[in-house]
Design a protein around this motif. Structure first.
Motif, short mmCIF file in Angstrom:
data_model
loop_
_atom_site.label_atom_id
_atom_site.label_comp_id
_atom_site.label_asym_id
_atom_site.label_seq_id
_atom_site.Cartn_x
_atom_site.Cartn_y
_atom_site.Cartn_z
N ILE A 153 52.75 43.25 54.93
CA ILE A 153 51.41 43.56 54.43
C ILE A 153 51.28 43.29 52.93
O ILE A 153 50.18 43.23 52.39
N SER A 154 52.41 43.10 52.25
CA SER A 154 52.32 42.85 50.80
C SER A 154 51.92 41.41 50.53
O SER A 154 51.60 41.04 49.41
N ARG A 170 42.16 43.02 57.08
CA ARG A 170 40.78 43.44 56.83
C ARG A 170 39.83 42.83 57.83
O ARG A 170 38.93 43.48 58.35
N TYR A 187 53.69 32.38 50.59
CA TYR A 187 53.15 32.91 49.34
C TYR A 187 54.22 33.55 48.49
O TYR A 187 54.32 33.30 47.29
N ILE A 202 55.30 32.63 44.57
CA ILE A 202 55.19 33.58 43.46
C ILE A 202 56.51 33.67 42.70
O ILE A 202 56.57 33.56 41.48
N LEU A 258 57.27 30.38 40.94
CA LEU A 258 56.43 30.14 39.76
C LEU A 258 56.91 30.97 38.57
O LEU A 258 56.93 30.50 37.43
N LYS A 259 57.29 32.20 38.85
CA LYS A 259 57.79 33.04 37.76
C LYS A 259 58.99 32.36 37.10
O LYS A 259 59.09 32.29 35.89
N ASN A 275 58.13 29.20 35.20
CA ASN A 275 57.58 29.55 33.89
C ASN A 275 58.70 29.84 32.90
O ASN A 275 58.68 29.38 31.76
N GLU A 335 44.43 35.05 44.43
CA GLU A 335 43.84 34.81 43.12
C GLU A 335 44.81 34.13 42.15
O GLU A 335 44.40 33.37 41.29
N VAL A 336 46.09 34.43 42.32
CA VAL A 336 47.07 33.82 41.43
C VAL A 336 46.91 32.32 41.39
O VAL A 336 46.97 31.71 40.32
N ASP A 382 44.41 30.49 41.70
CA ASP A 382 43.25 30.05 40.92
C ASP A 382 43.53 30.20 39.44
O ASP A 382 43.10 29.39 38.63
N LEU A 383 44.18 31.27 39.07
CA LEU A 383 44.28 31.62 37.66
C LEU A 383 45.50 31.05 36.97
O LEU A 383 45.62 31.13 35.75
N TYR A 384 46.38 30.50 37.73
CA TYR A 384 47.55 29.88 37.12
C TYR A 384 47.03 28.78 36.17
O TYR A 384 45.99 28.18 36.43
N TYR A 385 47.76 28.55 35.10
CA TYR A 385 47.24 27.61 34.10
C TYR A 385 46.89 26.27 34.72
O TYR A 385 46.02 25.54 34.28
N ASN A 396 48.08 48.68 47.46
CA ASN A 396 49.44 49.18 47.29
C ASN A 396 49.52 50.69 47.48
O ASN A 396 50.45 51.22 48.06
N ARG A 427 49.69 51.52 50.99
CA ARG A 427 51.03 51.36 51.56
C ARG A 427 51.89 52.58 51.27
O ARG A 427 52.62 53.06 52.13
N TYR A 474 40.62 45.85 37.81
CA TYR A 474 41.28 44.61 38.18
C TYR A 474 40.26 43.51 38.50
O TYR A 474 40.35 42.38 38.02
N ILE A 510 39.88 39.76 36.76
CA ILE A 510 40.03 38.50 37.49
C ILE A 510 38.84 37.59 37.25
O ILE A 510 38.97 36.41 36.91
N LYS A 542 38.83 34.02 35.04
CA LYS A 542 38.38 32.75 35.59
C LYS A 542 37.39 32.09 34.63
O LYS A 542 37.47 30.90 34.33
N ASN A 566 38.92 30.95 31.36
CA ASN A 566 39.60 29.67 31.55
C ASN A 566 38.61 28.52 31.49
O ASN A 566 38.85 27.51 30.84
N VAL A 595 49.03 38.32 39.47
CA VAL A 595 48.28 37.46 38.57
C VAL A 595 48.64 37.72 37.13
O VAL A 595 48.80 36.80 36.34
N LEU A 619 51.77 36.02 36.12
CA LEU A 619 51.84 34.56 36.21
C LEU A 619 50.82 33.85 35.35
O LEU A 619 50.87 32.63 35.19
N TYR A 620 49.90 34.58 34.82
CA TYR A 620 48.93 33.96 33.92
C TYR A 620 49.70 33.30 32.78
O TYR A 620 50.78 33.79 32.41
N TYR A 621 49.17 32.22 32.25
CA TYR A 621 49.96 31.49 31.24
C TYR A 621 50.37 32.40 30.10
O TYR A 621 51.39 32.22 29.46
#
Lengths: 344, 344
Positions: free
Chosen positions: A74-75, A84, A253, A257, A260-261, A264, A283-284, A286-289, B81, B84, B253, B257, B261, B264, B284, B287-289
């Motif tokens: 579920i994570s 959902r 996924y 993650i 990518l960490k 970086n 969302e990650v 989308d927001l990654y550089y 979370n 959970r 949060y 987000i 976006k 950016n 996110v 991992l954001y730049y």
DNA sequence: TATTCAAGTTTAAACGATTAAGCAACTTAT
DNA sequence: ATAAGTTGCTTAATCGTTTAAACTTGAATA
């Protein structure tokens, strides 16, 4: 103030509980309840704010209008979202969902299954984890309705709703190749689950069909539990090898993650140092550089269809087996953009 | 093969159901069941793979060992979370959790409440949404045990477990100020929920205590439903104003987000063009730049404590009211790193 | 007038478990 | 020999609903 029961209403109205039950279930016509008394019953029910006791109803009818949803992890936001969708769709049909995550442990999944069976859920939607074949067999034997979601066992005849992972990976591979990458690696879970094998198979065939020789060192399989550390080693190895890759596909996924960490940390630039395509969506990405190209699974459809399959099966247990593979869509972004031609 | 009931076992053993019940509940000593017959019963129960019917048990006992968890917004990873944690903790204590998300709609929350009450949950853990005070009052009146989680209503006496939002925002503000930022904005939901007001109040007091004059244009309140578009307008405005901010706090949060976006898209660099601190926690932010500084709420503790409060209350309804505010921790990262001194 | 029929209602069993109370058949004490 | 106590088990009510079957009236039909 305690909850009012049928009996309370019956007493106040001076009739038997049977009449009350008939009226409140809209069966007054078939069962010929007098108009006057029916009105009175409805009136009193309203006054007492009567709410039927689901337990008693269920005990009597054998149906709880509850479905058990067992999720492998579920994570993972993909599964969280699918949960959902399932919940919403079920609610629309008057069903309640009880969700459990087995965190990719067959044992935990087995426990969940039993807890939910004892709670008399009417049926299951299951995202199976590795080693849970016996559970599927058990459900079949016990004749408990269920639908497998996202993952299935080709050697077991069951209803299922899943993604065409072979095709998705194939497309991902072709996309990278067409974007000018030729040394393409893939990272997957070490697992004999069919969906995972298909993801690798599709990738390999994409290479083969484009006359690129696959190198064993390009395939990295890591364990789910120790992903954090293994991903790093895997990346190190895949970059150190003679056939250093210029692009990678991440089969889940979580892998992406973690990778990518580390990427970086290594100060590798995407896509110039390494192009990326990943499964999962969040969302990650989308927001990654450098927005990540990903395999978009038909999340909404998967969830809805699973519920639909299960509910028709609950309504008619004789219904024939239903199996569906849905197509994913590759969402191309910067992380896999066309490689500048060297001869340019 | 149908499920075995007490009756089936009783028949096979040639005894009454009472004896079977006694034995399987470990009451053979108090109720003086013969050793021989007890063995036989256990044996048969095993052979038939007897699993007690929870519905029947619950109907009889009035306890379902189920708790209802109503979450304001399950798409927020913080809440996902916490769900959970609640689920795990409940399971450890033999309870099952039924989760519902009301998506910040009081009406939906009311529906959920009723569905779950009819399903006879023993109690509730609730992350309240705006306008749901009546629901809290209703639960109090009906004497249904519940604990509010993360958000509470100071004017209603209830059990609750929440974060000290005032302090968290205050700390966030002070942190930015100490990092050299002096024009600090905040974006929050347009809401009269206490936790949201506290987040703004803490921020304002941080400014005040550091002799920075607060400007109305620095506070942007947007509606949850139309967040996507409103956030953009808000950012535009806050950047266009005379007192252009050099740092911002995002009170949730989702706001962060959406804002990131847009930021950016605008090609603004964090933190040089705009420093950022946000509530919420998710991949996110890592991992954001430029890793985002965030308010780390004691997620695990919040969830566990809520379950603990509820369970003690279920065990002893006379238990006194329990209220706790937990401290958040600011995790400082690059997005708010010290501003290079202009005179450097 | 006797019979059938319909309308309106109650009775009681059932779902699967729990548990207080009752009942034999012994054993022990008086 | 009788009372009292112990052991080992059954009976039956209960939780809140549903629903087939039975029952009572009064009206319609033969």
């Amino acid at each position: 103030m305690k909850k009012a029961s049928l009996k309370d209403i019956a007493q106040q109205a001076g009739v038997s509980t049977a009449l009350v039950s008939y009226v409140l279930n809209g069966k007054e016509k078939e069962t010929r309840v007098g108009e006057v008394i029916a009105q009175k019953i409805r009136q009193i029910a309203k006054e007492l704010n009567y709410q039927p006791n689901h337990l008693a109803k269920s005990l009597r009818s054998g149906k709880t209008y509850t479905i058990g949803l067992i999720i492998a992890d579920i994570s993972n936001p993909f599964f969280a979202n699918i949960a959902r969708v399932v919940e919403d769709e079920a609610k629309k049909n008057g069903y309640t969902v009880i969700i459990g995550s087995c965190d990719e442990h067959a044992e935990k999944s087995w426990d969940l299954l039993n807890v939910l069976i004892n709670r008399q859920v009417d049926g299951f939607i299951i995202v199976s984890c590795e080693g849970s074949e016996n559970q599927v067999h058990y459900l079949k034997e016990r004749n408990i309705p269920f639908v497998l979601l996202d993952r299935h066992f080709p050697e077991i005849q069951t209803d299922f709703v899943a993604t065409n992972n072979y095709k998705a990976s194939y497309d991902a591979g072709v996309h990278l190749i067409q974007s000018g990458y030729s040394k393409i690696g893939i990272m997957a879970y070490k697992s004999n689950m069919y969906h995972m094998e298909e993801r690798v198979r599709g990738y390999k065939h994409a290479l083969r069909d484009n006359h690129i020789e696959f190198h064993d060192s390009w395939l990295k399989e890591v364990h789910f539990e120790t992903m954090d550390s293994e991903v790093r080693t895997a990346i190190d190895e895949i970059l150190a090898s003679e056939q250093r890759v210029d692009a990678m596909i991440f089969a889940t996924y979580g892998l992406a993650i973690n990778a990518l960490k580390y990427i970086n940390e290594l100060r590798l630039k995407v896509p110039s140092d390494l192009a990326i395509v990943s499964y999962g969506q969040a969302e990650v990405f989308d927001l990654y550089y450098c927005p990540i190209t990903y395999v978009q699974q038909p999340l909404e459809m998967l969830g809805k269809t699973a519920v639909e399959f299960l509910l028709t099966k609950l309504k008619n247990p004789e219904e024939s087996m239903k199996q569906i593979l849905m197509e994913a869509k590759l969402i191309a972004r910067e992380s896999s953009k066309a490689k500048p031609a060297l001869t340019g």
